[in-house]
Structures are given as C-alpha cells and as structure tokens.
Write an enzyme that holds these catalytic residues in place. Structure first.
Site, short mmCIF file in Angstrom:
data_model
loop_
_atom_site.label_atom_id
_atom_site.label_comp_id
_atom_site.label_asym_id
_atom_site.label_seq_id
_atom_site.Cartn_x
_atom_site.Cartn_y
_atom_site.Cartn_z
N ASP A 126 40.80 15.80 48.86
CA ASP A 126 41.05 16.81 49.91
C ASP A 126 42.42 17.45 49.76
O ASP A 126 43.32 16.92 49.10
CB ASP A 126 41.03 16.13 51.29
CG ASP A 126 39.65 15.67 51.68
OD1 ASP A 126 38.75 15.65 50.82
OD2 ASP A 126 39.48 15.30 52.87
N ASP A 127 42.56 18.55 50.46
CA ASP A 127 43.85 19.24 50.69
C ASP A 127 44.40 20.04 49.51
O ASP A 127 45.49 20.58 49.60
CB ASP A 127 44.93 18.28 51.19
CG ASP A 127 44.57 17.63 52.52
OD1 ASP A 127 43.53 18.00 53.09
OD2 ASP A 127 45.31 16.75 52.97
N HIS A 176 37.23 22.75 52.97
CA HIS A 176 38.04 21.89 53.85
C HIS A 176 38.71 22.77 54.91
O HIS A 176 39.79 22.46 55.40
CB HIS A 176 39.07 21.14 53.01
CG HIS A 176 39.71 19.96 53.69
ND1 HIS A 176 39.00 19.06 54.45
CD2 HIS A 176 41.00 19.53 53.73
CE1 HIS A 176 39.82 18.13 54.92
NE2 HIS A 176 41.04 18.39 54.51
N HIS A 180 43.55 24.09 57.33
CA HIS A 180 43.64 22.69 57.72
C HIS A 180 43.83 22.49 59.23
O HIS A 180 44.50 21.57 59.69
CB HIS A 180 44.74 21.95 56.94
CG HIS A 180 44.42 20.50 56.73
ND1 HIS A 180 44.73 19.53 57.67
CD2 HIS A 180 43.80 19.86 55.72
CE1 HIS A 180 44.32 18.36 57.21
NE2 HIS A 180 43.74 18.54 56.04
N TYR A 217 40.78 16.20 58.99
CA TYR A 217 40.90 14.96 59.78
C TYR A 217 39.54 14.31 60.04
O TYR A 217 39.43 13.36 60.83
CB TYR A 217 41.62 15.21 61.13
CG TYR A 217 42.84 16.08 61.00
CD1 TYR A 217 44.02 15.54 60.48
CD2 TYR A 217 42.82 17.42 61.33
CE1 TYR A 217 45.15 16.34 60.30
CE2 TYR A 217 43.93 18.23 61.16
CZ TYR A 217 45.10 17.68 60.65
OH TYR A 217 46.20 18.48 60.46
N HIS A 270 43.29 12.23 48.19
CA HIS A 270 43.93 13.54 48.33
C HIS A 270 44.64 13.92 47.03
O HIS A 270 45.57 13.22 46.62
CB HIS A 270 44.94 13.50 49.49
CG HIS A 270 44.30 13.23 50.82
ND1 HIS A 270 43.93 11.96 51.21
CD2 HIS A 270 43.94 14.06 51.82
CE1 HIS A 270 43.38 12.04 52.42
NE2 HIS A 270 43.37 13.29 52.81
#
Ligand code: NI
Length: 317
Positions: A126-127, A176, A180, A217, A270
């Site tokens: 992720d991210d 995603h 965010h 999250y 991540h």
C-alpha cells in the site's frame, strides 16, 4: 416581449428545479419549494397583466402557454426534489449493494502457471508508488512471483514509469483512494469522486482497469461499499498485518510474514518504507522456497472464489 417573458420564466423554473436537486437535506428542499412556488406565482401574475394590455388574441395563447409551464414546473419540481434526496441519501443508511448483484469479471485474469491446488499467498503493498517500489519490482523480477500494489491516486503522475512497470511486469495495480483520506468519514459524493478519480487515473496511466480497492486504514462502511460498487471494484482488506509501518525494521517484517503466512493469506505491507523492501529481499525467495506461489489478489480470487461481487469485502482467498 412574449418570448422574453417565456424565456425568463423558463430560466427561473430551471434554476429553481436545479436548486432543489442539489440540496442534501430532505427538510430544506420542502421549505424552499413552498417559498419558490409563491415567488413564481407573483411573477406570473404580473407578467400576465402586462401581456393582456398589449394584444388580445395573443394573450390567450400566452396564458395557455403559461398555464402549461406552471403545471410543468409544479409537477416536475416536486417529485424531482423528493426523488433526488431519497436516492442520494439511501446509500448512506442502507446497503444498496445487496439490491443489485454486480459480478466483477475475472475471466481475463492471467493465471498461467499457477496451480490452484497448491498453497498461495498474496503479498500486497500500500501507499505507493514510492522511490522504493522499483527496487521491490527488481526483487520480484529476480525471484519470480507477483505482487499487488494498492496505489495512491495522487502519487501516480510523478511515478508514471513505476506505475507502468507494475502493470507491464505482470503485477496487479489496485486502488488505495486518491489522497489516502479516511473514506468512511466522507460523504457518498466525496467517496465516489475519490474512488472514480483514482480508478480513471490508474487506467489513464497504465491502461489497466483496477478490479479491487483497499480503502485507506482498511476503513469502510456502507458508503464506501456503495462507492466501490459504482466503480465496479470489490473491497480487499487483509488477513495478515505485518505492522511494517510501525516497526520499520526489516527483521521484524521478515519474521512477521514468515510466521504468519498460510495458504490463501492476503498479507499487508507498505512499499512506502525502505525497510519493508529490505525485508522482501528475503521474504520473496524464502516464501517461494517454502512452497508458496506468490500471486496477485485478483489471481487468488479468480482461482479460489466462484464469483467476486462489486462492493463486497474480501480479506483472504
Ligand atoms: Ni494506506
């Protein structure tokens, strides 16, 4: 003159209708409608009088026209206001997803070389894309296996080459969200805008249409479910959390993955952290060594689920 008045009226009516549609709260539009109706009547009365004085035969025509317009205005305005308010509000309170069953097509997911009966895990990142992502892609290239990258929409433009690499090298690119944001705290309109923007940006840059979304999250509610359903994406969370963002320690991440991997696991990592990529230098070859096939989430769902439904939540294969 007649035309001008007709146009003026039409403009007013259109404006009032529009005003009613955008409103979110169910009570306000009702109040507005009453007020506005009164305004329209006053205007109409004045204009009719003005017309009457000019030409008699045309006045009849005008009044007939006017009556029709007024009727139209009343009939269109009221239901539109109520309808719009009901439909936009409903998703936040109920789960419309269950009303219409939209299956996502996974038939074109390339699963060549994967044995559905042998253990598999999905490593997910992720991210990103981040400065560490190319190194992670190199590790996959060296040892084999595929990963899933849940990218942040607003990072794509400055990491175009990496985003394209993800897709071209057979990995999965997934959503995603745009920035965010915790989507479970946003309105349906904002959530939908966020996810659609991300979906379209991914497609614009890579040519791949994301099938899955991981809300930031892992936070979702009925609004998020509905927005994903609109994007024809299903929600994917995880079954193993490496806590890599917290420990920021390659050894800890390595141990976490190796101790908790199991057939069907969706593992959360991540690619934003260099330490996570450091851990992958060992995780990827060692998982393969242990007999796990490293697959994308879509490959796992395509092979393990009879069907995948838009707006539903999956956390393991
Ligand atoms: Ni995240």
């Amino acid at each position: 003159m007649k035309k001008i008045i007709a146009m003026f009226l039409a403009f007013n009516i259109a404006f009032l209708c529009f005003g009613g549609c955008v409103s979110d709260k169910p009570e306000k539009p009702t109040e507005n409608v009453t007020e506005e109706t009164t305004e329209i009547h006053t205007e109409k009365e004045t204009t009719t009088e003005a017309e009457t004085t000019t030409e008699e035969p045309t006045t009849e025509e005008t009044t007939t026209e006017k009556e029709t317009t007024t009727k139209k205005a009343t009939t269109t305005r009221k239901p539109t206001t109520t309808k719009k308010v009901t439909t936009t509000r409903r998703p936040t309170t109920t789960v419309p997803v269950t009303e219409e069953h939209v299956t996502i097509d996974f038939s074109d997911v390339d699963c060549e070389g994967i044995d559905p009966d042998k253990p598999m895990v999905a490593l997910t990142f992720d991210d990103g894309p981040s400065i560490h992502t190319p190194r992670l892609l190199n590790i996959f290239k060296k040892h084999g296996g595929k990963g899933t990258f849940f990218v942040v929409g607003n990072l794509l433009e400055k990491n175009k080459a990496t985003a394209k690499r993800i897709v071209n090298e057979g990995h999965e690119i997934a959503s995603h969200g745009w920035s965010h944001a915790d989507l479970s705290k946003l309105s349906l309109e904002k959530t939908q805008e966020d996810l659609l923007k991300t979906h379209n940006k991914i497609f614009e840059i890579t040519g791949a249409e994301p099938r899955i979304v991981r809300p930031p999250y892992g936070a979702y509610n009925n609004t998020v479910k509905y927005a994903s359903y609109v994007c024809k994406e299903s929600i994917v969370t995880w079954s193993v959390d490496t806590l890599d963002w917290k420990t920021r320690n390659a050894d800890a991440v390595y141990k976490s993955v190796m101790n908790s991997a199991y057939d069907g696991a969706i593992i959360l990592c991540h690619d934003l952290h260099g330490t996570t990529v450091d851990a992958m230098e060992r995780v990827i070859p060692d998982l393969i060594e242990k007999g796990y096939q490293l697959v994308t989430v879509s490959q796992m769902l395509a092979l393990r689920k009879d069907e995948v439904v838009a707006g539903q939540v999956y956390y393991r294969g």
